[in-house]
Scaffold this motif. Structure first.
Motif, PDB file in Angstrom:
ATOM      1  N   ALA A  21      -3.033 -25.387  -2.899  1.00  0.00           N
ATOM      2  CA  ALA A  21      -4.547 -24.726  -2.900  1.00  0.00           C
ATOM      3  C   ALA A  21      -4.869 -24.016  -3.617  1.00  0.00           C
ATOM      4  N   LEU A  22      -6.051 -23.995  -4.271  1.00  0.00           N
ATOM      5  CA  LEU A  22      -6.895 -23.460  -5.856  1.00  0.00           C
ATOM      6  C   LEU A  22      -6.195 -21.768  -5.112  1.00  0.00           C
ATOM      7  N   ILE A  23      -6.495 -20.726  -5.515  1.00  0.00           N
ATOM      8  CA  ILE A  23      -6.665 -19.660  -5.705  1.00  0.00           C
ATOM      9  C   ILE A  23      -7.412 -18.699  -6.596  1.00  0.00           C
ATOM     10  N   ASP A  24      -8.451 -18.054  -5.616  1.00  0.00           N
ATOM     11  CA  ASP A  24      -9.884 -17.566  -6.473  1.00  0.00           C
ATOM     12  C   ASP A  24     -10.475 -15.828  -5.438  1.00  0.00           C
ATOM     13  N   PRO A  25      -9.175 -14.959  -5.023  1.00  0.00           N
ATOM     14  CA  PRO A  25      -9.343 -14.005  -4.347  1.00  0.00           C
ATOM     15  C   PRO A  25     -11.280 -13.632  -4.749  1.00  0.00           C
ATOM     16  N   PRO A  26     -11.396 -12.874  -3.973  1.00  0.00           N
ATOM     17  CA  PRO A  26     -12.373 -11.967  -3.597  1.00  0.00           C
ATOM     18  C   PRO A  26     -11.930 -10.696  -4.872  1.00  0.00           C
ATOM     19  N   SER A  27     -13.538 -10.404  -6.233  1.00  0.00           N
ATOM     20  CA  SER A  27     -12.520  -9.491  -7.134  1.00  0.00           C
ATOM     21  C   SER A  27     -12.540  -8.223  -6.689  1.00  0.00           C
ATOM     22  N   THR A  61      14.459 -19.562   1.985  1.00  0.00           N
ATOM     23  CA  THR A  61      13.620 -18.689   2.849  1.00  0.00           C
ATOM     24  C   THR A  61      12.331 -18.797   1.698  1.00  0.00           C
ATOM     25  N   PRO A  62      11.386 -19.589   2.447  1.00  0.00           N
ATOM     26  CA  PRO A  62       9.402 -19.277   2.152  1.00  0.00           C
ATOM     27  C   PRO A  62       9.402 -17.851   1.420  1.00  0.00           C
ATOM     28  N   VAL A  63       9.175 -18.254   0.020  1.00  0.00           N
ATOM     29  CA  VAL A  63       8.758 -17.360  -0.729  1.00  0.00           C
ATOM     30  C   VAL A  63       7.725 -16.820   0.315  1.00  0.00           C
ATOM     31  N   SER A  64       7.705 -14.668   0.354  1.00  0.00           N
ATOM     32  CA  SER A  64       7.474 -13.463   0.973  1.00  0.00           C
ATOM     33  C   SER A  64       5.537 -13.551   1.119  1.00  0.00           C
ATOM     34  N   PRO A  65       4.821 -13.087   1.626  1.00  0.00           N
ATOM     35  CA  PRO A  65       3.282 -13.254   0.868  1.00  0.00           C
ATOM     36  C   PRO A  65       3.602 -12.079  -0.378  1.00  0.00           C
ATOM     37  N   LEU A  66       4.050 -10.432  -0.325  1.00  0.00           N
ATOM     38  CA  LEU A  66       4.352  -9.682  -1.124  1.00  0.00           C
ATOM     39  C   LEU A  66       4.988 -10.828  -2.675  1.00  0.00           C
ATOM     40  N   GLU A  67       6.411 -11.226  -2.211  1.00  0.00           N
ATOM     41  CA  GLU A  67       6.883 -12.193  -3.547  1.00  0.00           C
ATOM     42  C   GLU A  67       5.668 -12.954  -4.062  1.00  0.00           C
ATOM     43  N   THR A  68       4.724 -13.289  -3.681  1.00  0.00           N
ATOM     44  CA  THR A  68       3.881 -14.255  -3.861  1.00  0.00           C
ATOM     45  C   THR A  68       2.523 -13.493  -5.003  1.00  0.00           C
ATOM     46  N   PHE A  69       2.807 -12.433  -3.946  1.00  0.00           N
ATOM     47  CA  PHE A  69       1.418 -11.471  -4.899  1.00  0.00           C
ATOM     48  C   PHE A  69       2.282 -11.126  -5.987  1.00  0.00           C
ATOM     49  N   THR A  70       3.379 -10.695  -6.252  1.00  0.00           N
ATOM     50  CA  THR A  70       3.868 -10.051  -7.456  1.00  0.00           C
ATOM     51  C   THR A  70       3.718 -11.918  -8.630  1.00  0.00           C
ATOM     52  N   ASP A  82       0.737  -0.872   0.343  1.00  0.00           N
ATOM     53  CA  ASP A  82       0.004   0.259   0.061  1.00  0.00           C
ATOM     54  C   ASP A  82       0.828   1.390   0.156  1.00  0.00           C
ATOM     55  N   ASP A  83       0.301   2.536  -0.095  1.00  0.00           N
ATOM     56  CA  ASP A  83       0.938   3.699  -0.105  1.00  0.00           C
ATOM     57  C   ASP A  83       2.145   3.631   1.513  1.00  0.00           C
ATOM     58  N   LEU A 111      -5.304  -8.518  -0.862  1.00  0.00           N
ATOM     59  CA  LEU A 111      -4.657  -9.928  -1.915  1.00  0.00           C
ATOM     60  C   LEU A 111      -3.229 -10.345  -1.415  1.00  0.00           C
ATOM     61  N   VAL A 112      -2.781  -9.476  -1.243  1.00  0.00           N
ATOM     62  CA  VAL A 112      -1.469 -10.128  -0.238  1.00  0.00           C
ATOM     63  C   VAL A 112      -1.713 -10.842  -0.081  1.00  0.00           C
ATOM     64  N   ALA A 113      -2.360  -9.862   2.067  1.00  0.00           N
ATOM     65  CA  ALA A 113      -2.214 -11.345   2.604  1.00  0.00           C
ATOM     66  C   ALA A 113      -3.236 -12.354   2.460  1.00  0.00           C
ATOM     67  N   TYR A 114      -4.090 -12.706   1.486  1.00  0.00           N
ATOM     68  CA  TYR A 114      -5.253 -14.066   0.661  1.00  0.00           C
ATOM     69  C   TYR A 114      -4.027 -14.250   0.236  1.00  0.00           C
ATOM     70  N   LEU A 115      -2.938 -14.058  -1.084  1.00  0.00           N
ATOM     71  CA  LEU A 115      -2.445 -15.346  -1.579  1.00  0.00           C
ATOM     72  C   LEU A 115      -0.946 -15.659  -0.022  1.00  0.00           C
ATOM     73  N   GLY A 116      -0.808 -14.648   0.356  1.00  0.00           N
ATOM     74  CA  GLY A 116       0.151 -15.007   1.846  1.00  0.00           C
ATOM     75  C   GLY A 116      -0.398 -16.217   2.334  1.00  0.00           C
TER      76      GLY A 116
END
Length: 365
Positions: free
Chosen positions: A213-219, A132-141, A98-99, A226-231
């Motif tokens: 794990a399936l990926i289906d975030p809320p639109s 090191t595991p993929v971080s939430p921000l790395e997963t999101f990117t 975020d900003d 999204l970062v939190a969900y994917l993480g």
């Protein structure tokens, strides 16, 4: 809230930079023949690439996208550290949740030695360990890049973690390849075995441990959502792997290469592979990096012949894609089958007949 697209306009830049690097000789593409070996039991259309020229390819810095060097030959060179080789550099960006977030810097580099055109890497700008595991921000990117590129050509991302995973470099990076057919080999199999509760992780009925794990975030999800969900999706799979390894370390330590039961483990010492598409995350724990043909029958059909061949497997193997460098090894894979190769380098699967295990894998987390 930060709303601009991550690595906007990446697709045309990848194409033009790849063509320029290939023309300049900065990038080395190795042609290969593809053989489809459909597994009779599962119907998975495995792809085996035969590339004999790779047997002569340098093994050091094989994913290099940098011209970094060192005066001390005793220290390994980090091929992902600046200064980057300009012909291989596609884009640099700081991605923020975020900003108010300082963000994390990433660089997109073309793979210097590739078997698939436009094979590229997402590398952390600052050095971070590949263990090191993929971080939430790395997963999101990574997911954002897959989503963006998918509007033109579907891609698949993968991550090799640990000594037995097929990892090639200690500097953290995810890799991406285009899927020319528009469908990865495991896509249909995963879709056919997804659970009634799609939010729960699940294990495919295969002869090795695996977690999806399936990926289906809320639109309507914001970037931070999204970062939190994917993480969280990735963390669920990581927790399942750790739990499964813990159970094996107590009940079947030999499956982990241990001489006796043990309770301790360090996350940085674990080996596993991650495959990611826009629709799912798939994690497979590893016990060894290579499959070795155990008998002459694996090599020549039963008679006396060549010694056992080895097949190196990284995350692409668990996406249904295996690479071999000579015809004899190709014949081994044809004879034993790709699933047997994957079984031997993976861990025993969860046994649902065990009353400790719930029918839904997700309930074990």
């Amino acid at each position: 809230m930060t709303s601009s697209a991550v690595f906007a306009g990446l697709a045309p830049r990848l194409k033009s930079q790849y063509n320029a690097a290939l023309k300049a000789g900065s990038l080395h593409f190795t042609d290969s023949d593809e053989v489809e070996l459909e597994d009779e039991a599962t119907g998975i259309p495995f792809e085996v690439r035969y590339a004999p020229a790779l047997a002569k390819k340098p093994t050091a810095n094989k994913d290099s996208g940098s011209t970094a060097s060192t005066a001390d030959d005793s220290k390994p060179v980090d091929p992902f550290a600046p200064p980057y080789q300009q012909d291989l550099l596609v884009a640099e960006e700081t991605v923020k949740e975020d900003d108010d977030d300082a963000g994390e810097g990433f660089v997109v580099l073309l793979n210097k030695f590739c078997v698939t055109p436009r094979h590229f890497l997402l590398v952390t700008k600052d050095f971070r360990k590949q263990t090191t595991p993929v971080s939430p921000l790395e997963t999101f990117t990574a997911w954002s890049i897959l989503k963006q590129l998918g509007s033109r050509e579907k891609h698949l991302a993968f991550f090799n973690c640990g000594d037995e995973s097929g990892a090639s470099q200690p500097h953290k990076h995810l890799q991406f390849i285009p899927i020319s057919t528009g469908m990865a080999p495991f896509d249909s199999y995963i879709d056919a075995h997804k659970p009634a509760k799609p939010q729960q992780p699940f294990q495919l009925p295969l002869p090795y441990a695996n977690f999806t794990a399936l990926i289906d975030p809320p639109s309507s999800a914001s970037r931070s959502d999204l970062v939190a969900y994917l993480g969280q999706r990735f963390l669920e799979l990581l927790d399942l792997m750790i739990d499964h390894r813990r159970r094996l370390s107590l009940s079947d330590p030999a499956a982990l290469g241990l001489d006796a039961p043990t309770r301790g483990m360090r996350l940085s010492e674990l080996s596993y592979n991650v495959v990611m598409t826009q629709q799912y995350l798939h994690l497979v724990p590893r016990r060894r990096e290579k499959y070795t043909a155990r008998a002459s029958s694996d090599v020549d059909g039963g008679g006396e012949g060549a010694p056992g061949r080895t097949v190196s497997v990284n995350a692409l193997g668990f996406a249904g894609m295996v690479l071999v460098k000579d015809e004899a090894t190709l014949e081994v894979v044809k004879r034993v089958g790709v699933l047997e190769v994957l079984k031997e380098v993976g861990l025993p699967p969860l046994e649902f007949s065990d009353p400790q295990h719930a029918e839904d894998v997700g309930e074990l987390a």
